[in-house]
Design a protein around this motif. Structure first.
Motif, PDB file in Angstrom:
ATOM      1  N   PHE A 186     -12.722  -9.709 -40.592  1.00 36.55           N
ATOM      2  CA  PHE A 186     -12.549  -8.643 -41.887  1.00 36.55           C
ATOM      3  C   PHE A 186     -13.400  -8.236 -42.464  1.00 36.55           C
ATOM      4  CE2 PHE A 186      -9.153  -7.879 -38.273  1.00 36.55           C
ATOM      5  CZ  PHE A 186      -9.600  -6.370 -38.233  1.00 36.55           C
ATOM      6  N   TRP A 187     -13.555  -9.516 -43.206  1.00 39.29           N
ATOM      7  CA  TRP A 187     -13.899  -8.940 -44.555  1.00 39.29           C
ATOM      8  C   TRP A 187     -15.602  -8.452 -44.633  1.00 39.29           C
ATOM      9  CZ3 TRP A 187     -11.977  -8.708 -48.661  1.00 39.29           C
ATOM     10  CH2 TRP A 187     -10.606  -9.408 -48.839  1.00 39.29           C
ATOM     11  N   ASP A 188     -16.377  -9.862 -43.574  1.00 34.91           N
ATOM     12  CA  ASP A 188     -17.852  -8.828 -43.029  1.00 34.91           C
ATOM     13  C   ASP A 188     -18.458  -7.263 -42.836  1.00 34.91           C
ATOM     14  OD1 ASP A 188     -19.385 -11.516 -43.798  1.00 34.91           O
ATOM     15  OD2 ASP A 188     -19.014 -11.910 -41.829  1.00 34.91           O
ATOM     16  N   LEU A 189     -16.496  -6.941 -41.676  1.00 33.90           N
ATOM     17  CA  LEU A 189     -17.134  -5.277 -41.574  1.00 33.90           C
ATOM     18  C   LEU A 189     -16.233  -4.417 -42.619  1.00 33.90           C
ATOM     19  CD1 LEU A 189     -14.862  -5.918 -38.064  1.00 33.90           C
ATOM     20  CD2 LEU A 189     -17.156  -4.993 -38.707  1.00 33.90           C
ATOM     21  N   LYS A 190     -15.899  -5.448 -43.351  1.00 38.02           N
ATOM     22  CA  LYS A 190     -15.286  -4.420 -44.308  1.00 38.02           C
ATOM     23  C   LYS A 190     -16.306  -4.322 -45.335  1.00 38.02           C
ATOM     24  CE  LYS A 190     -12.287  -4.905 -49.200  1.00 38.02           C
ATOM     25  NZ  LYS A 190     -11.036  -4.928 -49.825  1.00 38.02           N
ATOM     26  N   LYS A 191     -16.853  -5.000 -46.109  1.00 34.88           N
ATOM     27  CA  LYS A 191     -18.391  -4.966 -46.796  1.00 34.88           C
ATOM     28  C   LYS A 191     -19.436  -4.255 -46.696  1.00 34.88           C
ATOM     29  CE  LYS A 191     -21.708  -8.237 -49.274  1.00 34.88           C
ATOM     30  NZ  LYS A 191     -22.188  -9.439 -49.047  1.00 34.88           N
ATOM     31  N   ALA A 192     -19.438  -4.132 -44.874  1.00 31.91           N
ATOM     32  CA  ALA A 192     -20.160  -3.440 -44.688  1.00 31.91           C
ATOM     33  C   ALA A 192     -20.378  -2.003 -44.703  1.00 31.91           C
ATOM     34  CB  ALA A 192     -20.521  -4.375 -42.773  1.00 31.91           C
ATOM     35  N   TYR A 193     -18.877  -1.379 -44.657  1.00 34.39           N
ATOM     36  CA  TYR A 193     -18.124  -0.352 -44.642  1.00 34.39           C
ATOM     37  C   TYR A 193     -18.617   0.498 -45.622  1.00 34.39           C
ATOM     38  CZ  TYR A 193     -14.810   3.518 -43.260  1.00 34.39           C
ATOM     39  OH  TYR A 193     -13.870   4.501 -43.344  1.00 34.39           O
ATOM     40  N   HIS A 194     -17.751  -0.231 -46.482  1.00 34.62           N
ATOM     41  CA  HIS A 194     -18.338   0.129 -48.117  1.00 34.62           C
ATOM     42  C   HIS A 194     -19.206   0.479 -49.054  1.00 34.62           C
ATOM     43  CE1 HIS A 194     -13.682   0.156 -48.643  1.00 34.62           C
ATOM     44  NE2 HIS A 194     -13.406  -0.730 -47.682  1.00 34.62           N
ATOM     45  N   ASN A 195     -20.293  -0.794 -48.420  1.00 35.53           N
ATOM     46  CA  ASN A 195     -21.946  -0.725 -48.700  1.00 35.53           C
ATOM     47  C   ASN A 195     -22.873   0.458 -47.932  1.00 35.53           C
ATOM     48  OD1 ASN A 195     -21.822  -3.054 -50.216  1.00 35.53           O
ATOM     49  ND2 ASN A 195     -23.067  -4.428 -48.960  1.00 35.53           N
ATOM     50  N   SER A 196     -21.773   0.452 -46.933  1.00 42.38           N
ATOM     51  CA  SER A 196     -22.590   1.542 -46.816  1.00 42.38           C
ATOM     52  C   SER A 196     -21.873   3.094 -47.055  1.00 42.38           C
ATOM     53  CB  SER A 196     -21.792   2.195 -44.933  1.00 42.38           C
ATOM     54  OG  SER A 196     -22.835   1.046 -43.992  1.00 42.38           O
ATOM     55  N   LEU A 197     -20.629   3.427 -47.291  1.00 44.09           N
ATOM     56  CA  LEU A 197     -19.621   4.333 -47.804  1.00 44.09           C
ATOM     57  C   LEU A 197     -20.691   4.958 -49.856  1.00 44.09           C
ATOM     58  CD1 LEU A 197     -16.342   4.242 -46.966  1.00 44.09           C
ATOM     59  CD2 LEU A 197     -17.239   5.669 -46.878  1.00 44.09           C
ATOM     60  N   LYS A 198     -20.782   3.507 -50.085  1.00 43.77           N
ATOM     61  CA  LYS A 198     -21.143   3.757 -51.293  1.00 43.77           C
ATOM     62  C   LYS A 198     -22.790   4.673 -51.265  1.00 43.77           C
ATOM     63  CE  LYS A 198     -22.179   1.183 -55.659  1.00 43.77           C
ATOM     64  NZ  LYS A 198     -22.352  -0.188 -55.991  1.00 43.77           N
ATOM     65  N   SER A 199     -23.375   3.576 -50.564  1.00 43.98           N
ATOM     66  CA  SER A 199     -24.821   4.015 -50.187  1.00 43.98           C
ATOM     67  C   SER A 199     -24.752   5.653 -50.157  1.00 43.98           C
ATOM     68  CB  SER A 199     -26.223   3.428 -49.260  1.00 43.98           C
ATOM     69  OG  SER A 199     -25.773   2.122 -49.334  1.00 43.98           O
ATOM     70  N   LEU A 200     -23.973   6.210 -49.390  1.00 50.17           N
ATOM     71  CA  LEU A 200     -23.559   7.696 -48.646  1.00 50.17           C
ATOM     72  C   LEU A 200     -23.502   8.303 -50.349  1.00 50.17           C
ATOM     73  CD1 LEU A 200     -21.357   8.473 -45.449  1.00 50.17           C
ATOM     74  CD2 LEU A 200     -24.657   8.553 -45.728  1.00 50.17           C
ATOM     75  N   GLU A 201     -22.516   8.385 -51.261  1.00 45.90           N
ATOM     76  CA  GLU A 201     -22.191   8.627 -52.830  1.00 45.90           C
ATOM     77  C   GLU A 201     -23.943   9.017 -53.070  1.00 45.90           C
ATOM     78  OE1 GLU A 201     -19.792   6.107 -54.790  1.00 45.90           O
ATOM     79  OE2 GLU A 201     -17.922   7.059 -53.335  1.00 45.90           O
ATOM     80  N   GLU A 202     -24.348   7.438 -52.795  1.00 45.39           N
ATOM     81  CA  GLU A 202     -25.361   7.791 -53.591  1.00 45.39           C
ATOM     82  C   GLU A 202     -27.157   9.234 -52.745  1.00 45.39           C
ATOM     83  OE1 GLU A 202     -27.313   4.038 -53.978  1.00 45.39           O
ATOM     84  OE2 GLU A 202     -25.619   3.899 -55.542  1.00 45.39           O
ATOM     85  N   ASN A 203     -27.057   8.733 -51.774  1.00 48.18           N
ATOM     86  CA  ASN A 203     -27.606   9.828 -50.630  1.00 48.18           C
ATOM     87  C   ASN A 203     -27.052  10.175 -48.885  1.00 48.18           C
ATOM     88  OD1 ASN A 203     -29.651  10.921 -49.406  1.00 48.18           O
ATOM     89  ND2 ASN A 203     -30.914   9.171 -48.883  1.00 48.18           N
ATOM     90  N   GLU A 204     -26.151  11.368 -49.517  1.00 47.42           N
ATOM     91  CA  GLU A 204     -25.120  12.256 -48.540  1.00 47.42           C
ATOM     92  C   GLU A 204     -25.973  12.058 -46.982  1.00 47.42           C
ATOM     93  OE1 GLU A 204     -25.163  16.459 -49.352  1.00 47.42           O
ATOM     94  OE2 GLU A 204     -23.286  14.957 -50.057  1.00 47.42           O
ATOM     95  N   LEU A 205     -27.647  11.830 -47.455  1.00 41.31           N
ATOM     96  CA  LEU A 205     -28.428  12.369 -46.403  1.00 41.31           C
ATOM     97  C   LEU A 205     -28.830  10.833 -45.423  1.00 41.31           C
ATOM     98  CD1 LEU A 205     -30.498  15.280 -47.188  1.00 41.31           C
ATOM     99  CD2 LEU A 205     -28.658  15.537 -46.566  1.00 41.31           C
ATOM    100  N   ASP A 206     -28.539   9.892 -45.690  1.00 46.53           N
ATOM    101  CA  ASP A 206     -28.661   8.138 -45.207  1.00 46.53           C
ATOM    102  C   ASP A 206     -28.537   8.292 -43.720  1.00 46.53           C
ATOM    103  OD1 ASP A 206     -29.042   6.028 -44.134  1.00 46.53           O
ATOM    104  OD2 ASP A 206     -29.531   5.559 -46.479  1.00 46.53           O
ATOM    105  N   THR A 207     -29.164   9.158 -42.939  1.00 43.59           N
ATOM    106  CA  THR A 207     -28.447   9.066 -41.888  1.00 43.59           C
ATOM    107  C   THR A 207     -28.072   7.591 -40.654  1.00 43.59           C
ATOM    108  OG1 THR A 207     -30.795   8.634 -40.504  1.00 43.59           O
ATOM    109  CG2 THR A 207     -29.556  10.540 -40.302  1.00 43.59           C
ATOM    110  N   LEU A 208     -28.663   6.228 -41.668  1.00 45.19           N
ATOM    111  CA  LEU A 208     -28.348   5.069 -40.508  1.00 45.19           C
ATOM    112  C   LEU A 208     -26.806   4.623 -41.356  1.00 45.19           C
ATOM    113  CD1 LEU A 208     -28.603   2.110 -39.548  1.00 45.19           C
ATOM    114  CD2 LEU A 208     -30.472   1.755 -41.332  1.00 45.19           C
ATOM    115  N   LYS A 209     -26.841   4.658 -42.707  1.00 50.84           N
ATOM    116  CA  LYS A 209     -25.086   4.626 -43.484  1.00 50.84           C
ATOM    117  C   LYS A 209     -24.191   5.403 -42.792  1.00 50.84           C
ATOM    118  CE  LYS A 209     -27.808   1.443 -46.108  1.00 50.84           C
ATOM    119  NZ  LYS A 209     -28.125   0.611 -46.174  1.00 50.84           N
ATOM    120  N   ARG A 210     -24.645   7.262 -42.705  1.00 56.68           N
ATOM    121  CA  ARG A 210     -23.811   7.787 -41.947  1.00 56.68           C
ATOM    122  C   ARG A 210     -23.039   7.068 -40.949  1.00 56.68           C
ATOM    123  NH1 ARG A 210     -23.818  13.115 -43.651  1.00 56.68           N
ATOM    124  NH2 ARG A 210     -23.099  14.090 -41.816  1.00 56.68           N
TER     125      ARG A 210
END
Length: 445
Positions: free
Chosen positions: A83-107
């Motif tokens: 769960f910690w690894d999944l949480k890190k992946a999830y929150h890192n991707s959410l943070k990246s989306l805040e910077e670039n909402e068009l990042d399809t991989l993070k989306r």
């Protein structure tokens, strides 16, 4: 808990990218087959506890690797680290989306993990919430995945197509849409071994054993030894085609290498095939003992095998044969087998299953009125505390049927009824699906 996650491992395992795709598109880090092999082996083989490589943090795909790692840890019952690894992946991707909402991989990452969180059974929400997971709106999750299909990046595009196909097949159980998506998927990715593996599993779930075998035959199993479930899947496909001799060949190959996942299910299938063909008491008793004494009981089919052999008597042979025909997608032949049975000659339990099997086959053939009447008969015969799962699943299917007729109140009634039944072999999965459908109905109104 592992019983739930073992069902979704393969769905998200496709975040492992095929080596030929990775090496041809990645800009800064090269991933070879030796790097990916442990992930694939853990996720697509029975209980393989391979040491996992460290995540390459400088890779633009590091969140994807964290997702893979988390799933491998789940399969090995390492839930906290998972769960910690999944949480890190999830929150890192959410943070990246805040910077670039068009990042399809993070989306795509956010959409995939959010869908997984959405279908976690209610009894595990405390752990999900404790670790700070917040699933986004279900429609948005699916939109994020669908949008990623338009990506110019081959890795992201492959992941998005595969995720959408498997979500609708295994999570949402939207089989009509899954059939449509499968055609497009086959046209786009049929030359990849990972895609062939996905196509085989989806066809198996959609009760198309001939197509399952066809795609399994395309996989070079010597080259792709990560697919440890290969012989089980092939043997089961032959079983549902009622080609029991060929089924046994592949079942024996599987058992020669492991006695873990699916072992009890295999001995259950051996019991049924020997019984239907030979009806020898000694063979039946032998396979009953093998079901009880061999393998593990961590997944639902293995648990069902145990519950089956503990019954005092075997079901009606023609009803059992009709069930195999149904599971092989041969609905008309399944009904034909049922029509040859004298209902008055059946005991109460066999009558219960008789109407249940009739309902299932008629539902698949879109004979809604007949299916509803058959399921209502199951509920009448089942009572309030049946030991079998038939009334619970009949209630779930009644919910689906009434929802399809836009009779939402009736649908809600039967979804709640499905949840109300006490412990049975498929209670977790039936309850989870019923609750998900209830939530979706509430959101749509």
């Amino acid at each position: 808990m592992r019983d739930f996650f073992i069902k979704i491992l393969f769905i998200l395992a496709i975040f492992v990218i095929t080596p030929e795709v990775y090496s041809s598109t990645h800009q800064s880090v090269t991933y070879d087959e030796n790097y990916l092999y442990p992930y694939l082996k853990v996720l697509l083989s029975p209980n393989e506890n391979y040491p996992l490589p460290k995540v390459i943090s400088e890779s633009e795909y590091s969140e994807n690797e964290l997702i893979i790692r988390g799933l491998c840890e789940m399969k090995n019952a390492q839930y906290w680290s998972a769960f910690w690894d999944l949480k890190k992946a999830y929150h890192n991707s959410l943070k990246s989306l805040e910077e670039n909402e068009l990042d399809t991989l993070k989306r795509l990452n956010v959409g995939m993990i959010s869908v997984a969180l959405e279908v976690v059974p209610n009894e595990y929400h405390w752990l999900r919430n404790f670790l700070g997971f917040s699933p986004i709106d279900p429609k948005l999750s699916r939109d994020l995945i669908s949008d990623a299909k338009k990506s110019k990046d081959r890795i992201t595009k492959f992941q998005a197509y595969t995720s959408e196909l498997l979500i609708n097949t295994y999570f949402l159980k939207n089989y009509e849409l899954a059939n449509s998506l499968l055609i497009d998927y086959e046209n786009n990715f049929k030359d990849s071994a990972i895609a062939q593996c996905a196509i085989a599993w989806v066809n198996y779930k959609l009760r198309k054993p001939k197509k399952t075998i066809s795609y399994l035959n395309k996989i070079d199993i010597k080259k792709n030894q990560w697919f440890g479930y290969y012989n089980y899947l092939k043997g089961s496909s032959y079983y549902y085609l009622t080609n029991f001799d060929s089924a046994n060949v592949y079942f024996n190959k599987y058992l020669s290498k492991t006695e873990k996942d699916y072992t009890k299910d295999i001995y259950y299938k051996k019991l049924i095939s020997y019984w239907l063909e030979n009806n020898t008491t000694d063979s039946i008793q032998y396979f009953k003992e093998m079901v009880i004494n061999k393998g593990t009981a961590l997944i639902s089919v293995d648990k069902y095998a145990i519950s089956f052999v503990k019954k005092d008597e075997l079901p009606n042979a023609d009803i059992m044969f009709s069930r195999i025909l149904f599971d092989g997608g041969n609905y008309n032949e399944s009904i034909k087998k049922l029509k040859g049975i004298n209902i008055d000659s059946l005991n109460h339990l066999n009558q219960l299953e008789f109407y249940y099997r009739f309902g299932r086959a008629k539902q698949e053939l879109n004979d809604t009125t007949f299916a509803i009447n058959a399921y209502l008969k199951v509920l009448e015969l089942g009572g309030s505390k049946p030991k079998e799962y038939y009334p619970a699943n009949a209630s779930l299917n009644l919910g689906h049927l009434y929802e399809g007729l836009n009779e939402d109140e009736q649908a809600r009634f039967f979804y709640k009824k499905a949840i109300s039944y006490p412990k049975h072999p498929y209670k977790n999965s039936i309850d989870s699906e019923s609750k998900r459908r209830l939530k979706a109905l509430t959101a749509s109104n």
